[in-house]
Design an enzyme around this catalytic site. Structure first.
Site, PDB file in Angstrom:
ATOM      1  N   ASP A  45       4.931  -3.923 -56.780  1.00  0.00           N
ATOM      2  CA  ASP A  45       5.641  -6.091 -57.427  1.00  0.00           C
ATOM      3  C   ASP A  45       4.076  -6.713 -56.829  1.00  0.00           C
ATOM      4  O   ASP A  45       4.323  -7.872 -56.455  1.00  0.00           O
ATOM      5  CB  ASP A  45       6.080  -6.169 -58.342  1.00  0.00           C
ATOM      6  N   SER A  46       5.364  -6.235 -55.516  1.00  0.00           N
ATOM      7  CA  SER A  46       5.056  -7.604 -54.209  1.00  0.00           C
ATOM      8  C   SER A  46       2.838  -7.118 -54.588  1.00  0.00           C
ATOM      9  O   SER A  46       2.434  -8.455 -53.852  1.00  0.00           O
ATOM     10  CB  SER A  46       4.967  -6.124 -52.846  1.00  0.00           C
ATOM     11  N   LYS A 114      10.193   2.624 -59.548  1.00  0.00           N
ATOM     12  CA  LYS A 114      11.179   2.236 -59.636  1.00  0.00           C
ATOM     13  C   LYS A 114      11.581   1.047 -60.626  1.00  0.00           C
ATOM     14  O   LYS A 114      10.714   0.206 -60.933  1.00  0.00           O
ATOM     15  CB  LYS A 114      10.504   1.510 -57.837  1.00  0.00           C
ATOM     16  N   GLU A 183      16.589  -1.724 -48.868  1.00  0.00           N
ATOM     17  CA  GLU A 183      15.506  -3.590 -48.493  1.00  0.00           C
ATOM     18  C   GLU A 183      16.735  -5.037 -47.788  1.00  0.00           C
ATOM     19  O   GLU A 183      17.528  -4.920 -47.580  1.00  0.00           O
ATOM     20  CB  GLU A 183      14.527  -4.460 -49.581  1.00  0.00           C
TER      21      GLU A 183
HETATM   22  O1  KIV Z   1       7.111  -4.466 -54.592  1.00  0.00           O
HETATM   23  C1  KIV Z   1       7.063  -3.570 -53.604  1.00  0.00           C
HETATM   24  O2  KIV Z   1       6.342  -3.726 -52.920  1.00  0.00           O
HETATM   25  C2  KIV Z   1       8.521  -3.533 -53.340  1.00  0.00           C
HETATM   26  C3  KIV Z   1       8.465  -3.103 -51.845  1.00  0.00           C
HETATM   27  C4  KIV Z   1       9.492  -4.604 -51.279  1.00  0.00           C
HETATM   28  C5  KIV Z   1       9.803  -2.699 -52.202  1.00  0.00           C
HETATM   29  O3  KIV Z   1       9.138  -3.844 -54.422  1.00  0.00           O
END
Ligand code: KIV
Length: 311
Positions: A45-46, A114, A183
């Protein structure tokens, strides 16, 4: 290389072979990641920040995640892909969580999902696992709930945060996760949590002693203007040396060479940057100390005195 699965992940943990993975949000990046030989891809979600330009990860919604995940699957047909459950997709009920997790699998062809959180999301994880979907947990600094941490703060530097994380990891294992992502944790507590868990524990800014490393693609490539996490290494300076050497070798006929191979531009440069990262992770070179969060001796001594510290 054949596609990763949970049996291979467990074997790699046992044999001490680190998993090297990246995030990706679109077709070309996923193509380069697969070509470079990453073990897994996270459609994080980044992507809400680095791809869509929101100021944090909270605004992104399931439809936007699915769009990115579908493109990533098309770019990396033979890679283990994890879809990241965005805020709002799993909080309401177990049923809602299962419905949204299924979208990643059925619509986007992901291999797993995830989600963020510890004991508080156990029932969601159990419900998703019971529907036959692989779930990765996410502990430490969980960006969807930074408000409750008081901002982007490194975790597990004090006893309370360490004990809570160990407790959460145990809840996640009981709920049936196949692995856990940590993290923003210093190396030593990252090691301790990894040692206590039966499932593989991967890190994004969790030091050098976990079972594998994740980097955000846009940090690895220096492609996000707003912010660069302390633990992220940009591989473009290294890769560009090879790139210019490669271009010089074909300089006399670059147009024909480019037309025929498409090896004259960013696909080549990005693939080599990711390859370099994969190599450094596999050889235990990345992360060096300068990419690991420090912890003071007196802080670490307190953690080591705890009954939970592995003997
Ligand atoms: O959204 C993402 O890329 C993540 C990472 C920061 C672990 O959850």
């Amino acid at each position: 290389m054949s596609k990763l699965n949970i049996f291979k992940m467990n074997a790699m943990k046992k044999e001490g072979i680190p998993v090297a993975w990246v995030t990706a949000y679109d077709y070309p990046m996923a193509y380069c990641a697969e070509k470079a030989g990453v073990d897994m891809i996270l459609v994080g979600d980044s992507g809400g920040m680095v791809q869509y330009g929101y100021s944090n990860t909270n605004p992104i919604v399931m439809d936007e995640m699915i769009m990115m995940a579908k493109a990533v699957r098309r770019g990396a047909p033979n890679t283990f892909i994890i879809g990241d459950m965005p805020q709002g997709s799993y909080e309401i009920s177990d049923e809602d969580a299962v419905r949204n997790a299924l979208r990643f699998i059925k619509e986007a062809g992901c291999d797993a999902i995830k989600l963020e959180g510890g004991c508080r999301v156990s029932s969601r994880i159990e419900a998703i696992v019971n529907s036959g979907i692989l779930v990765m947990g996410h502990l430490g600094l969980t960006p969807q709930s930074t408000q409750s941490f008081g901002g982007y703060k490194v975790q597990c530097k004090d006893l309370e945060s360490f004990v809570e994380t160990i407790d959460d990891a145990s809840c996640l294992e009981k709920a049936g996760v196949f692995s856990i992502l940590l993290e923003a944790i210093p190396t030593e507590p990252g090691w301790a949590i990894t040692k206590k868990c039966k499932v593989p524990v991967y890190g994004v800014g969790a030091g050098s002693k976990v079972d594998g490393q994740l980097l955000i693609m846009h940090d690895l490539l220096g492609l996000y203007p707003t912010f660069r996490p302390y633990f992220s290494k940009c591989y473009i300076p290294d890769a560009s040396k090879l790139y210019f050497q490669h271009i010089n070798n074909h300089a006399t006929n670059i147009i024909i060479y480019g037309r025929e191979t498409k090896n004259d531009g960013l696909l080549f440069l990005i693939t080599h940057a990711i390859e370099q990262y994969v190599k450094e992770v596999r050889e235990g070179i990345f992360p060096t100390e300068e990419f690991c969060y420090p912890i003071k001796k007196e802080e670490l001594d307190l953690l080591k005195e705890s009954d939970l510290w592995p003997k």
